[in-house]
Structure formats: structure tokens, C-alpha cells
Design a protein around this motif. Sequence first.
Motif, PDB file in Angstrom:
ATOM      1  N   ILE A 142       0.865  -1.178   0.000  1.00 17.36           N
ATOM      2  CA  ILE A 142       0.000   0.000   0.000  1.00 17.36           C
ATOM      3  C   ILE A 142       0.903   1.231   0.000  1.00 17.36           C
ATOM      4  N   GLU A 143       0.459   2.278  -0.676  1.00 17.24           N
ATOM      5  CA  GLU A 143       1.291   3.470  -0.861  1.00 17.24           C
ATOM      6  C   GLU A 143       0.659   4.692  -0.208  1.00 17.24           C
ATOM      7  N   PRO A 144       1.318   5.294   0.769  1.00 14.76           N
ATOM      8  CA  PRO A 144       0.841   6.583   1.278  1.00 14.76           C
ATOM      9  C   PRO A 144       1.002   7.661   0.202  1.00 14.76           C
ATOM     10  N   MET A 145       0.027   8.552   0.090  1.00  9.96           N
ATOM     11  CA  MET A 145       0.080   9.637  -0.892  1.00  9.96           C
ATOM     12  C   MET A 145      -0.194  10.973  -0.216  1.00  9.96           C
ATOM     13  N   ASN A 146       0.408  12.022  -0.753  1.00 10.74           N
ATOM     14  CA  ASN A 146       0.301  13.325  -0.106  1.00 10.74           C
ATOM     15  C   ASN A 146      -1.067  13.970  -0.335  1.00 10.74           C
ATOM     16  N   THR A 147      -1.443  14.849   0.571  1.00 10.62           N
ATOM     17  CA  THR A 147      -2.777  15.453   0.558  1.00 10.62           C
ATOM     18  C   THR A 147      -2.908  16.615  -0.417  1.00 10.62           C
ATOM     19  N   THR A 148      -1.798  17.053  -1.008  1.00 13.88           N
ATOM     20  CA  THR A 148      -1.876  18.112  -2.023  1.00 13.88           C
ATOM     21  C   THR A 148      -2.266  17.525  -3.373  1.00 13.88           C
ATOM     22  N   ASP A 149      -1.553  16.471  -3.787  1.00 14.20           N
ATOM     23  CA  ASP A 149      -1.858  15.830  -5.063  1.00 14.20           C
ATOM     24  C   ASP A 149      -3.086  14.936  -4.981  1.00 14.20           C
ATOM     25  N   ARG A 150      -3.346  14.365  -3.807  1.00 16.78           N
ATOM     26  CA  ARG A 150      -4.469  13.448  -3.627  1.00 16.78           C
ATOM     27  C   ARG A 150      -5.296  13.873  -2.416  1.00 16.78           C
ATOM     28  N   PRO A 151      -6.082  14.942  -2.519  1.00 22.40           N
ATOM     29  CA  PRO A 151      -6.894  15.390  -1.382  1.00 22.40           C
ATOM     30  C   PRO A 151      -7.838  14.283  -0.900  1.00 22.40           C
ATOM     31  N   GLY A 152      -7.890  14.099   0.387  1.00 18.82           N
ATOM     32  CA  GLY A 152      -8.797  13.113   0.954  1.00 18.82           C
ATOM     33  C   GLY A 152      -8.286  11.693   0.960  1.00 18.82           C
ATOM     34  N   TYR A 153      -7.077  11.478   0.453  1.00 21.71           N
ATOM     35  CA  TYR A 153      -6.541  10.118   0.432  1.00 21.71           C
ATOM     36  C   TYR A 153      -6.397   9.610   1.867  1.00 21.71           C
ATOM     37  N   LEU A 154      -6.704   8.337   2.081  1.00 22.51           N
ATOM     38  CA  LEU A 154      -6.840   7.837   3.449  1.00 22.51           C
ATOM     39  C   LEU A 154      -5.517   7.651   4.183  1.00 22.51           C
ATOM     40  N   ALA A 177       6.919   2.783  -0.461  1.00 27.27           N
ATOM     41  CA  ALA A 177       7.353   4.087   0.051  1.00 27.27           C
ATOM     42  C   ALA A 177       7.797   4.969  -1.113  1.00 27.27           C
ATOM     43  N   ASP A 178       7.093   6.051  -1.338  1.00 29.93           N
ATOM     44  CA  ASP A 178       7.402   6.986  -2.423  1.00 29.93           C
ATOM     45  C   ASP A 178       8.036   8.236  -1.810  1.00 29.93           C
ATOM     46  N   ASN A 199       8.712  -2.567   7.482  1.00 27.94           N
ATOM     47  CA  ASN A 199       7.455  -2.704   6.749  1.00 27.94           C
ATOM     48  C   ASN A 199       7.559  -2.280   5.283  1.00 27.94           C
ATOM     49  N   ILE A 200       8.734  -1.889   4.818  1.00 25.43           N
ATOM     50  CA  ILE A 200       8.873  -1.376   3.453  1.00 25.43           C
ATOM     51  C   ILE A 200       9.199  -2.513   2.495  1.00 25.43           C
ATOM     52  N   GLY A 201       8.388  -2.636   1.435  1.00 21.03           N
ATOM     53  CA  GLY A 201       8.599  -3.688   0.447  1.00 21.03           C
ATOM     54  C   GLY A 201       8.949  -3.184  -0.931  1.00 21.03           C
ATOM     55  N   HIS A 202       8.780  -1.880  -1.178  1.00 24.24           N
ATOM     56  CA  HIS A 202       9.046  -1.322  -2.503  1.00 24.24           C
ATOM     57  C   HIS A 202       9.294   0.171  -2.317  1.00 24.24           C
ATOM     58  N   VAL A 203      10.224   0.735  -3.097  1.00 25.44           N
ATOM     59  CA  VAL A 203      10.557   2.149  -2.976  1.00 25.44           C
ATOM     60  C   VAL A 203      10.469   2.822  -4.338  1.00 25.44           C
ATOM     61  N   GLN A 204       9.816   3.982  -4.370  1.00 21.93           N
ATOM     62  CA  GLN A 204       9.743   4.822  -5.561  1.00 21.93           C
ATOM     63  C   GLN A 204      10.349   6.182  -5.242  1.00 21.93           C
ATOM     64  N   PHE A 205      10.787   6.884  -6.289  1.00 15.96           N
ATOM     65  CA  PHE A 205      11.380   8.191  -6.037  1.00 15.96           C
ATOM     66  C   PHE A 205      11.199   9.132  -7.220  1.00 15.96           C
ATOM     67  N   ALA A 206      11.117  10.402  -6.864  1.00 15.64           N
ATOM     68  CA  ALA A 206      11.216  11.538  -7.784  1.00 15.64           C
ATOM     69  C   ALA A 206      11.736  12.691  -6.945  1.00 15.64           C
TER      70      ALA A 206
END
Length: 262
Positions: A142-154, A177-178, A199-206
Motif C-alpha cells: 500500500i502506498e501513502p500519498m500526499n494530501t496536495t496531489d491526492r486530497p482526501g486520500y486515506l 514508500a514513495d 514494513n517497506i517492500g518497494h521504494v519509488q522516487f522523484a
Amino acid sequence: MTRFSANISMMFTERPLRERFAAAGAAGFPGVEIQFPYELAADDMARLARLAGVEIASFNTPIGNRAAGEVGIASLPRREADFRQHVVLARDYATAVRCRNVNVLVGVCLDGGNKDRCINVLYDNLYYAASELQAAGIRLTIEPMNTTDRPGYLINTLDEASAVIDRIGHPNLKIEADLYHMAMMEEDIPASLRRNLHNIGHVQFADWPGRHEPGTGALDLPAIVALLEAGGYGSWFSAEYVPSETTERTLSWYEPWRSAAT
């Protein structure tokens, strides 16, 4: 050995999707990830990856109805049967293309703001998905996402994702983890990675700001890679950025790792 993959939903977009596998392989990436691969038949995607000499590192379960505001349906009441169909589709697709990681978009709560109910639905759905994929030898993230790009994301931070994982208690559920989303949430990235590494199984980056390639902002990618490797992380580092120019001209950041692998 550090392994990098390229997200071909965001990179190499100068070419049609079918040509991006070979472009990533030619650029020296041993793996690719794709956000939503379902426009390609699974056997066709497997063939394209094989010809390009790349592995499929990860992809998402279907996003749902974008027009209705859905960003994944894992937390939506009355959509449990649809979610299970999405999981089975992703499982069968991952098996066909030999992908060992599937990510679930937890989504936005659209149930009149009843967040507790959405969270409880999410718990049940993630336990089901983790079990279903585990039986096929596929990890769930599961990927946490920021509230600016994804408002209301859980789920917005690594700590929140870890709390969900600890609450569910399934060994096949990990975090994607992004680093871009972490930066947008103003997390202390090194501290948060150390705290949640188990708990980290995959990492993304920009890089950030801007979500472009490393070197355009504040991201210290070598330091983050070294931190994770020192902590025992052994999965993919996936480049998921919007190139500031043609993709090949943005890959100078990758040269040290590409050279070390050849």
C-alpha cells in the motif's frame, strides 16, 4: 546489488507504451513498473518484457471509476465484490507476467465522510488481498500519498501505513514508500525510513519540488539508497518521475549505478 526500475507510465512517454519496455532496457534498467497495465494483454506484456530483457517490478490494482472520484476502491463500502474482482485480475495478470509485487490504491473515502467505516472496509479488503496474493507468491503493498496531489486520500505518511499494517497483522502486506509523497508531506525522510524499514517492500522516487528527475531538487538519492541498503532493504528502487525533457536526457543521475552493473 541495487536494482533500479523505470516507471514506464511516466517515463519514456515519447514512445507508445509497447515500445517503452525496450527503451527502458536499452537505458540499462533491469526492471520496469507500470501504473495500470491492463490495456495490454498479459501474454503480450510478458513477451515485450522478455524481448527487452527487463522484469516487471510492480503495478497497481485497477483504479476504479476516475470520473466518480475514485482513486482505488479498497476502502469503499458496497464495493467489496468489485475489489475482490480487481484483486483476482491483478493476481492472474501478475502471475502471467512474473511480477512479484502488486500495489493497492487505498483510495479516498466517498461514504459521506464516514472515515471509520471506510477504514474498517479497508482492513477487511487488505487482509483478503494479502492472503490471495500470498498464495500466488506475490507481495501486496500500500502506498501513502500526499494530501496536495491526492486530497482526501486515506493514508498519507509511512507511519500511518505502518499502523494499518500492524493493525491487520498479515505478513504479506508491506509499504510502497514513495520519496516524493514523503517530501510533500514534509516527513523527515531518513528518520521515517529507518523507523518503518521493517514494513517497506518497494521504494519509488522523484525529486521535489516538481516531481522531476533526481538532481532537479533537494533529493539526495545516493544517501537514501545507502541508508536503505545499510538497513537490509533488498527490493527495487523505482524511478517514478516526470522527465523535465526527453527521458534519455534526464538519466545522468543513473549513470553511477548503471556503470557499476555493467
